[in-house]
Write a protein that holds these residues in place. Structure first.
Motif, PDB file in Angstrom:
ATOM      1  N   LEU A  96     -29.069  53.559 -19.384  1.00  0.00           N
ATOM      2  CA  LEU A  96     -28.829  52.215 -19.934  1.00  0.00           C
ATOM      3  C   LEU A  96     -27.522  51.642 -19.398  1.00  0.00           C
ATOM      4  O   LEU A  96     -27.465  50.481 -18.979  1.00  0.00           O
ATOM      5  CB  LEU A  96     -28.789  52.303 -21.462  1.00  0.00           C
ATOM      6  CG  LEU A  96     -28.578  50.993 -22.219  1.00  0.00           C
ATOM      7  CD1 LEU A  96     -29.380  51.003 -23.509  1.00  0.00           C
ATOM      8  CD2 LEU A  96     -27.112  50.775 -22.560  1.00  0.00           C
ATOM      9  N   ILE A  97     -26.461  52.461 -19.405  1.00  0.00           N
ATOM     10  CA  ILE A  97     -25.157  52.005 -18.906  1.00  0.00           C
ATOM     11  C   ILE A  97     -25.271  51.616 -17.431  1.00  0.00           C
ATOM     12  O   ILE A  97     -24.717  50.602 -16.993  1.00  0.00           O
ATOM     13  CB  ILE A  97     -24.098  53.118 -19.081  1.00  0.00           C
ATOM     14  CG1 ILE A  97     -23.986  53.540 -20.540  1.00  0.00           C
ATOM     15  CG2 ILE A  97     -22.752  52.650 -18.540  1.00  0.00           C
ATOM     16  CD1 ILE A  97     -23.644  52.461 -21.503  1.00  0.00           C
ATOM     17  N   LYS A  98     -25.995  52.440 -16.673  1.00  0.00           N
ATOM     18  CA  LYS A  98     -26.149  52.165 -15.243  1.00  0.00           C
ATOM     19  C   LYS A  98     -26.808  50.806 -15.024  1.00  0.00           C
ATOM     20  O   LYS A  98     -26.326  49.991 -14.231  1.00  0.00           O
ATOM     21  CB  LYS A  98     -26.982  53.277 -14.595  1.00  0.00           C
ATOM     22  CG  LYS A  98     -27.206  53.088 -13.098  1.00  0.00           C
ATOM     23  CD  LYS A  98     -28.172  54.130 -12.547  1.00  0.00           C
ATOM     24  CE  LYS A  98     -29.600  53.804 -12.947  1.00  0.00           C
ATOM     25  NZ  LYS A  98     -30.601  54.706 -12.328  1.00  0.00           N
ATOM     26  N   PHE A  99     -27.904  50.543 -15.744  1.00  0.00           N
ATOM     27  CA  PHE A  99     -28.626  49.282 -15.562  1.00  0.00           C
ATOM     28  C   PHE A  99     -27.807  48.086 -16.071  1.00  0.00           C
ATOM     29  O   PHE A  99     -27.841  47.013 -15.469  1.00  0.00           O
ATOM     30  CB  PHE A  99     -29.986  49.338 -16.261  1.00  0.00           C
ATOM     31  CG  PHE A  99     -30.982  50.230 -15.581  1.00  0.00           C
ATOM     32  CD1 PHE A  99     -31.264  50.070 -14.231  1.00  0.00           C
ATOM     33  CD2 PHE A  99     -31.633  51.241 -16.280  1.00  0.00           C
ATOM     34  CE1 PHE A  99     -32.181  50.903 -13.589  1.00  0.00           C
ATOM     35  CE2 PHE A  99     -32.543  52.070 -15.649  1.00  0.00           C
ATOM     36  CZ  PHE A  99     -32.818  51.902 -14.299  1.00  0.00           C
ATOM     37  N   GLU A 100     -27.055  48.279 -17.166  1.00  0.00           N
ATOM     38  CA  GLU A 100     -26.209  47.186 -17.665  1.00  0.00           C
ATOM     39  C   GLU A 100     -25.120  46.851 -16.647  1.00  0.00           C
ATOM     40  O   GLU A 100     -24.796  45.681 -16.428  1.00  0.00           O
ATOM     41  CB  GLU A 100     -25.573  47.565 -19.011  1.00  0.00           C
ATOM     42  CG  GLU A 100     -26.525  47.557 -20.193  1.00  0.00           C
ATOM     43  CD  GLU A 100     -26.911  46.161 -20.649  1.00  0.00           C
ATOM     44  OE1 GLU A 100     -26.582  45.177 -19.957  1.00  0.00           O
ATOM     45  OE2 GLU A 100     -27.565  46.041 -21.689  1.00  0.00           O
ATOM     46  N   ASP A 101     -24.550  47.881 -16.014  1.00  0.00           N
ATOM     47  CA  ASP A 101     -23.536  47.655 -14.979  1.00  0.00           C
ATOM     48  C   ASP A 101     -24.128  46.906 -13.789  1.00  0.00           C
ATOM     49  O   ASP A 101     -23.484  46.015 -13.213  1.00  0.00           O
ATOM     50  CB  ASP A 101     -22.945  48.991 -14.519  1.00  0.00           C
ATOM     51  CG  ASP A 101     -22.008  49.594 -15.545  1.00  0.00           C
ATOM     52  OD1 ASP A 101     -21.566  48.848 -16.442  1.00  0.00           O
ATOM     53  OD2 ASP A 101     -21.722  50.810 -15.456  1.00  0.00           O
ATOM     54  N   VAL A 102     -25.359  47.268 -13.407  1.00  0.00           N
ATOM     55  CA  VAL A 102     -26.024  46.587 -12.288  1.00  0.00           C
ATOM     56  C   VAL A 102     -26.209  45.109 -12.605  1.00  0.00           C
ATOM     57  O   VAL A 102     -25.916  44.236 -11.773  1.00  0.00           O
ATOM     58  CB  VAL A 102     -27.391  47.251 -11.983  1.00  0.00           C
ATOM     59  CG1 VAL A 102     -28.207  46.376 -11.027  1.00  0.00           C
ATOM     60  CG2 VAL A 102     -27.186  48.625 -11.383  1.00  0.00           C
ATOM     61  N   VAL A 103     -26.672  44.815 -13.816  1.00  0.00           N
ATOM     62  CA  VAL A 103     -26.899  43.419 -14.214  1.00  0.00           C
ATOM     63  C   VAL A 103     -25.588  42.645 -14.194  1.00  0.00           C
ATOM     64  O   VAL A 103     -25.505  41.541 -13.637  1.00  0.00           O
ATOM     65  CB  VAL A 103     -27.542  43.357 -15.618  1.00  0.00           C
ATOM     66  CG1 VAL A 103     -27.558  41.919 -16.140  1.00  0.00           C
ATOM     67  CG2 VAL A 103     -28.964  43.908 -15.574  1.00  0.00           C
ATOM     68  N   GLN A 104     -24.540  43.229 -14.805  1.00  0.00           N
ATOM     69  CA  GLN A 104     -23.254  42.539 -14.892  1.00  0.00           C
ATOM     70  C   GLN A 104     -22.644  42.310 -13.511  1.00  0.00           C
ATOM     71  O   GLN A 104     -22.187  41.201 -13.186  1.00  0.00           O
ATOM     72  CB  GLN A 104     -22.298  43.360 -15.764  1.00  0.00           C
ATOM     73  CG  GLN A 104     -20.969  42.661 -16.037  1.00  0.00           C
ATOM     74  CD  GLN A 104     -20.087  43.474 -16.969  1.00  0.00           C
ATOM     75  OE1 GLN A 104     -20.489  44.513 -17.477  1.00  0.00           O
ATOM     76  NE2 GLN A 104     -18.872  43.015 -17.174  1.00  0.00           N
ATOM     77  N   THR A 105     -22.671  43.344 -12.674  1.00  0.00           N
ATOM     78  CA  THR A 105     -22.085  43.239 -11.330  1.00  0.00           C
ATOM     79  C   THR A 105     -22.845  42.239 -10.464  1.00  0.00           C
ATOM     80  O   THR A 105     -22.246  41.350  -9.837  1.00  0.00           O
ATOM     81  CB  THR A 105     -22.079  44.619 -10.648  1.00  0.00           C
ATOM     82  OG1 THR A 105     -21.350  45.543 -11.469  1.00  0.00           O
ATOM     83  CG2 THR A 105     -21.437  44.547  -9.276  1.00  0.00           C
ATOM     84  N   ASN A 106     -24.168  42.378 -10.438  1.00  0.00           N
ATOM     85  CA  ASN A 106     -24.966  41.490  -9.590  1.00  0.00           C
ATOM     86  C   ASN A 106     -24.923  40.049 -10.062  1.00  0.00           C
ATOM     87  O   ASN A 106     -24.917  39.115  -9.255  1.00  0.00           O
ATOM     88  CB  ASN A 106     -26.413  41.987  -9.525  1.00  0.00           C
ATOM     89  CG  ASN A 106     -26.539  43.252  -8.694  1.00  0.00           C
ATOM     90  OD1 ASN A 106     -25.548  43.918  -8.430  1.00  0.00           O
ATOM     91  ND2 ASN A 106     -27.753  43.593  -8.281  1.00  0.00           N
TER      92      ASN A 106
END
Length: 726
Positions: A405-415
């Motif tokens: 979940l953290i990984k995907f949230e980071d991807v969304v925020q960064t992208n």
């Protein structure tokens, strides 16, 4: 001269005379045994001071840890029953070895065994000291030998009851609990009823030994009974306090809160008890609080204990228990503050920290602050030592579930950030990063100034001396030197000129090596560095958008299936539904949104997504499920039959009978709608389809598994195959 020789001769250990008996008895008691008992008492103090109790577990009745499987056999000499050797070269190194040495010396030099009868009335004390010293050295077999010698040769001695208790304790350590229980029952029943009453001190010791034996044999009811009897008089203050605490723990284990609280109250009010037991009795009283009105009183008690300077070693536990009560009373912010206080306490123990971090993680999880929860659970794992503990393994699973979940949230925020900046004009990008760099500089300046101020006013952490009273900062050479080093660390070597902070203003003429170092330090202030990282090609931006959309979709599934947070699942899936341009995601997004709104009893919204599925994907299994929601299935098949059927179909698949596999699975699945093996059947069917049908049909079967069983191993395998097909 003759008189002196006569006196010496009369004191021989081979001569049974009044002078000889009294001389050796007094010498044994006030010289050798006095020093031996002092060494023994010192050893007991060392054990009590060094032993660390784990207050989260049931305490042992004896505060000592012995090494498992370490049993030392005796080496015998000519002194029958003594169980000691004559190794004169070996020097005692511990207090218990010194006590043993004194006991052996008393027996060897002052024993008066004449015609099979010991005439020195202190020798039985020497043998008892010998056995006790060996007990604490974990030399249990030699210890039993010494106790047996006393019991066999001094049956009427005053210390015979105490010796039997020590022998029983030694037998418990040797895993002979039944022998220990039998001997203690004989001591307590026969001696008490047929002869004279035992002293209270001996009764306490005997009942404690019986409780030890029953605890080791997992008979807690009998252990509880003898602890109740042992705590009637409390003549031994330290052992009595410990017995009370363990008794309270047993009541708590049985969920008898009232009995536990009565016991802990008695301990808390036991004035002569060691303080550590009293403070933990108060903590246990707080832990057992169930009534809201009582919790207010207990909270006030805890606050008073926190204010008492004597309780500084226990602040981590007191703050933690205060926070637990506040959390139960829904005072969440107060609870968080006290959890933080518990972590900051000077003597905070690692195990206590794991409980505190776990509770903070659980609070963050309830508030859907999953990134914070993950960080707290990670801290639990950092501080724990018992990785096999069931509680720790459960936390580890939570942490792993949060990792994706953290990984995907980071991807969304960064992208999201990169795509947003990439869509700005050149001028807007420049302005954005100039403002960003200015904020970094201001933060760095503030941090540097803070360190200088701390140093100038004698910050104890820095270890620097302050300027003398009334002395200007720049007159303090140590402060000045520290300030210059901090300046160079942040800014490098700069000229005294306007706009000196800009990197291109770095002083000309310094060594190339120094220039390189300055540029490395100040690269975060370089505007071109930031502008050069912005993607320029549309293909790069499109790739970021696709990755972000896939991450949003995965987040929707995780929130929906794993964490049951329907609101966050709805937010992520609705957002990806608005942004998505990938045809492959349209069906699963609409299916999950249809399920979400159906669960939330929002039929209007659910109808919107249902129509998309029935209109555009009428041939899929999802449409069939929507159109036939009330299909009545036959009775579920037994689990072993399901497993047998799966094996049968798997062997058909291995025999290349793919069509037969598909037909039988379609016929069998309606009878097992809730079986755990359902995803396996679906994956087997999909693999069979892939063997002889079209790529489109194969992909559709795999997509169904990915969407329907998103949290399973089979779904991950199907997802990997779909990626390969693309």
């Amino acid at each position: 001269m003759f008189t002196f020789i006569a006196v010496i001769a009369s004191c021989s250990t081979k001569k049974d005379s009044v002078i000889s008996r009294n001389y050796h008895a007094l010498t044994t008691k006030y010289n050798i045994l006095f020093n031996g008992n002092n060494a023994f008492d010192k050893g007991i103090d060392e054990i009590n001071n060094s032993y660390t109790d784990d207050w989260f577990l049931q305490l042992p009745l004896e505060p000592i840890e012995f090494e498992e499987d370490k049993i030392i056999a005796p080496t015998f000499n000519n002194n029958i029953g003594s169980g000691f050797n004559n190794d004169k070269d070996k020097k005692p190194t511990t207090t218990f070895e010194r006590a043993e040495e004194k006991a052996v010396k008393a027996i060897q030099k002052h024993g008066m065994n004449i015609d099979g009868i010991e005439r020195n009335r202190q020798i039985d004390n020497a043998y008892l000291l010998l056995g006790k010293a060996r007990y604490y050295q974990q030399r249990f077999i030699p210890a039993v030998e010494a106790f047996n010698y006393v019991i066999a040769n001094y049956p009427n001695a005053d210390l015979i009851a105490e010796t039997k208790i020590w022998r029983a304790k030694t037998n418990i350590r040797l895993d002979n609990e039944e022998t220990a229980i039998e001997s203690m029952k004989l001591l307590l029943v026969i001696r008490d009823t047929l002869e004279a009453d035992l002293p209270n001190r001996i009764k306490e010791q005997a009942h404690t030994a019986l409780a030890m034996a029953y605890v080791k044999s997992d008979s807690l009811q009998n252990a509880k009974k003898h602890l109740q009897l042992a705590t009637r008089t409390l003549e031994n203050q330290a052992q009595g306090a410990r017995n009370l605490f363990v008794l309270g723990q047993i009541y708590s284990l049985e969920d008898k809160k009232d009995s536990a609280n009565l016991t802990y109250n008695r301990l808390a009010n036991f004035k002569k008890a060691p303080y550590k037991y009293k403070i933990h009795a108060n903590i246990e009283l707080a832990r057992n609080t169930t009534n809201d009105s009582i919790s207010v009183v207990v909270l006030n008690t805890l606050q008073e204990l926190i204010k008492d300077r004597e309780n500084r070693p226990y602040l981590d536990e007191l703050y933690y228990q205060t926070a637990v009560l506040q959390e139960k009373n829904d005072s969440i912010q107060l609870a968080k503050n006290n959890y933080y206080n518990s972590l900051r306490a000077a003597n905070a123990g690692d195990k206590q920290k794991t409980f505190t971090y776990e509770n903070l993680g659980n609070l963050a999880f309830k508030e859907a602050e999953y990134q914070n929860a993950s960080a707290y659970y990670d801290s639990v794992l950092q501080f724990t030592k018992d990785t096999l503990n069931l509680r720790i393994r459960r936390i580890k699973r939570k942490y792993k579930n949060l990792a994706s979940l953290i990984k995907f949230e980071d991807v969304v925020q960064t992208n999201d950030s990169i795509v947003r900046i990439a869509t700005l004009t050149k001028e807007e990008q420049t302005t954005f990063f100039e403002n960003y760099i200015e904020k970094i500089k201001e933060a760095d300046e503030a941090a540097a100034q803070l360190r200088l101020n701390q140093m100038a006013f004698a910050n104890p952490i820095s270890g620097l001396q302050p300027a003398k009273k009334g002395e200007w900062y720049f007159y303090n050479s140590q402060s000045l030197s520290f300030g210059k080093s901090e300046f160079f660390k942040i800014w490098g070597n700069r000229r005294l000129e306007d706009n000196w902070r800009w990197s291109e203003k770095a002083s000309i003429g310094i060594a190339t090596k120094d220039s390189t170092a300055v540029n490395k330090v100040n690269i975060k202030y370089d505007l071109d560095t930031y502008l050069s990282t912005i993607p320029k090609e549309q293909s790069e931006i499109d790739s970021l958008i696709i990755t972000r959309n896939e991450a949003l979709y995965e987040l929707g599934l995780i929130y929906k299936e794993q964490f049951k947070n329907l609101d966050l699942a709805k937010q992520r899936l609705e957002r990806v539904n608005d942004l998505n341009e990938d045809e492959a995601l349209v069906l699963p997004i609409n299916w999950h949104l249809y399920q979400l709104y159906t669960s939330l009893d929002n039929e209007t919204e659910a109808e919107q997504y249902k129509n998309v599925i029935l209109t555009k994907y009428s041939e899929t299994k999802f449409a069939q499920v929507i159109l036939n929601p009330n299909v009545v299935f036959s009775d579920e098949v037994e689990v072993n039959e399901v497993e047998r059927k799966y094996k049968e179909l798997y062997y058909l698949y291995k025999d290349d009978k793919f069509n037969e596999v598909i037909t039988q699975i379609d016929a069998f699945l309606p009878s097992i709608p809730n079986a755990a093996l359902l995803p396996k059947f679906e994956l087997l069917k999909a693999l069979a389809i892939g063997k002889f049908k079209t790529k489109k049909e194969y992909k559709a079967a795999l997509d169904y598994i990915v969407v329907s069983y998103g949290n399973t191993e089979e779904a991950e395998k199907a997802k990997a195959i779909v990626a390969q097909l693309k």
